[in-house]
Structure formats: structure tokens, C-alpha cells
Scaffold this motif. Structure first.
Motif: not given
Lengths: 178, 200
Positions: B86-95
Motif C-alpha cells: 500500500t502506497y497510500i497517497l499515490p493510490q488515493v490520488l491515482g484513484g
């Protein structure tokens, strides 16, 4: 186009819960047999990386993103699990569409927008989607479905963010769909 | 013992045959659900057809229960099923970015493949857009690499994150999904009455 006869009307789509169980069992089969989930954008990334390498080999090997998809050179990067899976998706989608008489050369859009406008939106949306999927390390199938079933924190956070992004801009593009 | 591939029941080449067969099932299910049609997918974001939510959550719950059951039986070594970090920031922004692309373009990568294979021009054009978007990301990668690798939380799962048992999280996800289905059915009825329409 494929079925000229008038009596071959497209059948209605299946019950969503039945489809969901079916899709879940396909995903479960991937977990149990292969030890991995489904994906889609990863296959496209491999093809893009191979394309960049063909045109500009030095440029590609200097870039860590392309390098990840090109591998160490011992195997052909196109001999990839996700690429074969996506070829299956093409076949499976066509098969299901044929059986239900839903194969049709058309553009899906709302009634208030021209085909040209719809295709510009489609291309733009695709670019945004491709960029977002790579930033997040996966798309709806690889992260939300697969990560969701595996209870990955990243998968669930991603899924809520996808719905958030969709609802945030839905109002501004409503003319395209409603 | 499962997963079979990890216990060397077969090799990489046969794995590609499995990939093709699993892909057929995946594409078949997506088309059955109406996910080769951008109007059905986009409807999710205007609340008058909640198929995306229903199919996705049912699929997640089905696969999740299967994993839980097989590992409880001792037939599956769950630690060998691949979960990414889990790479939380890039994954939330990417999502969030991906969600915007979803409603602007009408598809996600998997569904655009089905859309294109069933003749939809918009699906084909969308697919071309994804190729270009990934190329743009690749070219910008040297600039983005720092952010891309930031906020690495490792292979963290919901049971670990919330300090609850695997079984308890599975139970809570099932309850949440059932509540979402009830809300979706109710919402569709209310909107159909109000607008006198619905896409089915």
C-alpha cells in the motif's frame, strides 16, 4: 452488423448479483490456481513499454517505469500473464455479446451529445484513466477487485477514491450521458 | 495445496493458458453485467442504475469469502497469494484521477476492452486514450518517481490496520455490502419514480 435478422433482438443484461457471483468465482479461481488476481492496465503498460523500447531503446532503459515492464531481458516481456488474460477478455466479451446478440458497431452516448463530442470525451477520459491507473499501481480490476477481496488497505482506499473522483466530476459531464 | 502455481503443479507456460481461460471468464462476466456499455457504467455516477456497485461488491464478497473458507480449511496458503504494497497517497490520488477518467470517458481499462470487442467505437477510442495516458505517465515518471514511491505502508491489510481478526473484517465487509445493496435498490426505486426512467 453481425446479426442482420430483425428477430435477433439484443437480450437484456443479466441480474447484477448473479454476474457478481460469477465474476467473484473467476477472481477466486485466479487466486486459488495462480496465487494472483485479475488485471487489465498492466497489460497495456507492458505493450507501451515494449513500443517505447522499439522506438527509443536507450530512452526506455533509462526509465525505471518502462524498465519494470521490460524485465531483465531473459524472457520476452510480451509473454506475460496479464497480456494472455486480456486476450481472453477480448474473446470472452465477444462470446458473451454474440450469444446475447449484443455485438453492434455503435457509439454509446446520451441523446444530447454528438458522436464526435462523445469520442473526444472518450479519448480524454482514457488518457486521464491511464495516468491515474499508473499512479495508483493498478485499475478497477487489479486494485479495487483484487485488492478489495484480499482486504488490502491500498485497494479499499483506492476504491473509495475512484467513486469520489467519479461523483466529483459527474455533474460537469452530465450532458454527455443524460 | 493451493495456490497450485506456487506449489509447482505446472509451469509458467501452462500458466499462460490458464490466464487466457480466466480472461475469457472475466470478459464474459463483464459483458453479461452490461459493462461493455458506457451508458450503464456512467449511470452509476448519476444514481439511476447501481449495477457497478452491485456487481463489484458481490464479486469482492464472493472472492473474499472463498479465500477465507479455503484458507480456514487449510487448503490454501493465503500468504502465497500476491498482495501489492500500500502506497497510500499515490493510490488515493491515482484513484481519484482514475474516477474522473471513468465518468468523463465512460469506461475503465477492463471494461473498455469488452466494449471494443463488442463493436463499440467509443470503447476503442477510449482504449487508445489509455495507451496514450500510460505513455504520458511513463515519460513523466522521472518527475513523479519520488511521489510514486512515497507513503509506503508495506503489505498492510484491513485486519492488521484495524487490529481486528480476519474473520471479523470479513463479517463487517459482508454487512457493509448488504447495507450498500439495500441502499442501492431503494435509491433506484426512488429515482425511477421521480424521473420515470431507468436504464436496464
Amino acid at each position: 452488423m453481425v446479426h442482420g435478422e430483425k428477430n435477433l433482438e439484443p437480450k437484456p443484461y443479466s441480474n447484477p448479483y448473479v454476474v457478481g457471483v460469477g465474476l467473484g468465482l473467476v477472481l477466486l479461481a485466479a487466486f486459488l490456481i495462480m496465487g494472483r488476481g485479475l488485471g487489465a492496465s498492466g497489460a497495456i503498460s507492458t505493450i507501451v513499454s515494449v513500443g517505447v523500447e522499439k522506438v527509443a531503446p536507450v530512452h526506455a532503459t533509462q526509465n525505471n517505469f518502462y524498465k519494470e515492464y521490460l524485465g531483465d531481458g531473459t524472457t520476452n516481456p510480451l509473454k506475460d500473464w496479464l497480456i494472455f488474460e486480456v486476450i481472453g477478455v477480448v474473446v470472452g466479451g465477444f462470446l458473451s455479446g454474440s450469444l446475447a446478440h449484443r455485438i453492434k458497431r455503435t457509439t454509446e452516448k446520451g441523446p444530447n451529445v454528438s458522436v464526435r463530442t462523445r469520442l473526444i470525451y472518450a479519448f480524454t477520459g482514457g488518457i486521464i484513466m491511464g495516468f491515474g491507473a499508473k499512479l495508483a499501481r493498478g485499475c478497477t480490476s487489479g486494485l479495487a477487485l483484487t485488492g478489495g477481496a484480499l482486504l488490502s488497505v491500498g485497494g479499499w482506499a483506492f476504491m473509495f477514491a475512484v467513486f469520489g473522483g467519479g461523483y466529483a466530476v459527474a455533474y460537469f459531464v452530465r450532458r454527455q450521458w443524460l | 495445496m493451493m495456490p497450485y502455481f506456487k506449489f509447482d503443479y505446472f509451469g509458467v507456460d501452462f500458466g499462460l493458458v490458464i490466464a487466457f481461460i480466466i480472461g475469457i471468464g472475466f470478459g464474459f462476466a463483464l459483458e453479461r453485467g452490461g459493462f461493455g456499455n458506457a451508458r450503464i457504467l456512467a449511470a452509476q455516477f448519476y444514481f439511476y442504475n447501481m449495477r457497478v456497485l452491485k456487481v463489484m461488491f458481490t464479486a469482492i464478497v464472493t472472492a473474499m469469502l472463498g479465500l477465507f473458507y479455503f484458507s480456514w480449511l487449510g487448503w490454501l496458503d493465503l500468504s502465497l497469494v500476491y498482495v501489492g504494497n500500500t502506497y497510500i497517497l499515490p493510490q488515493v490520488l491515482g484513484g481519484f484521477i482514475l474516477g474522473m477518467g471513468f465518468v468523463i470517458g465512460g469506461y475503465c481499462p477492463g471494461t473498455s476492452v469488452v466494449s471494443a470487442s463488442t463493436g463499440r467505437i467509443d470503447g476503442m477510442v477510449y482504449l487508445l486514450g489509455i495507451f496514450f495516458g500510460i505513455f504520458v505517465f511513463g515519460e513523466m515518471f522521472p518527475l513523479l518517481e519520488g511521489f510514486y514511491l512515497s507513503t509506503d505502508m508495506g503489505k498492510v491489510t484491513l485486519p492488521e490496520f484495524f487490529g481486528l481478526s480476519y474473520g471479523m473484517i470479513v463479517f463487517l465487509v459482508v454487512v457493509m455490502a448488504l447495507a450498500a445493496f439495500a441502499a442501492a435498490e431503494w435509491g433506484e426505486k426512488v429515482l425511477a419514480k421521480k424521473n420515470g426512467r431507468g436504464i436496464e
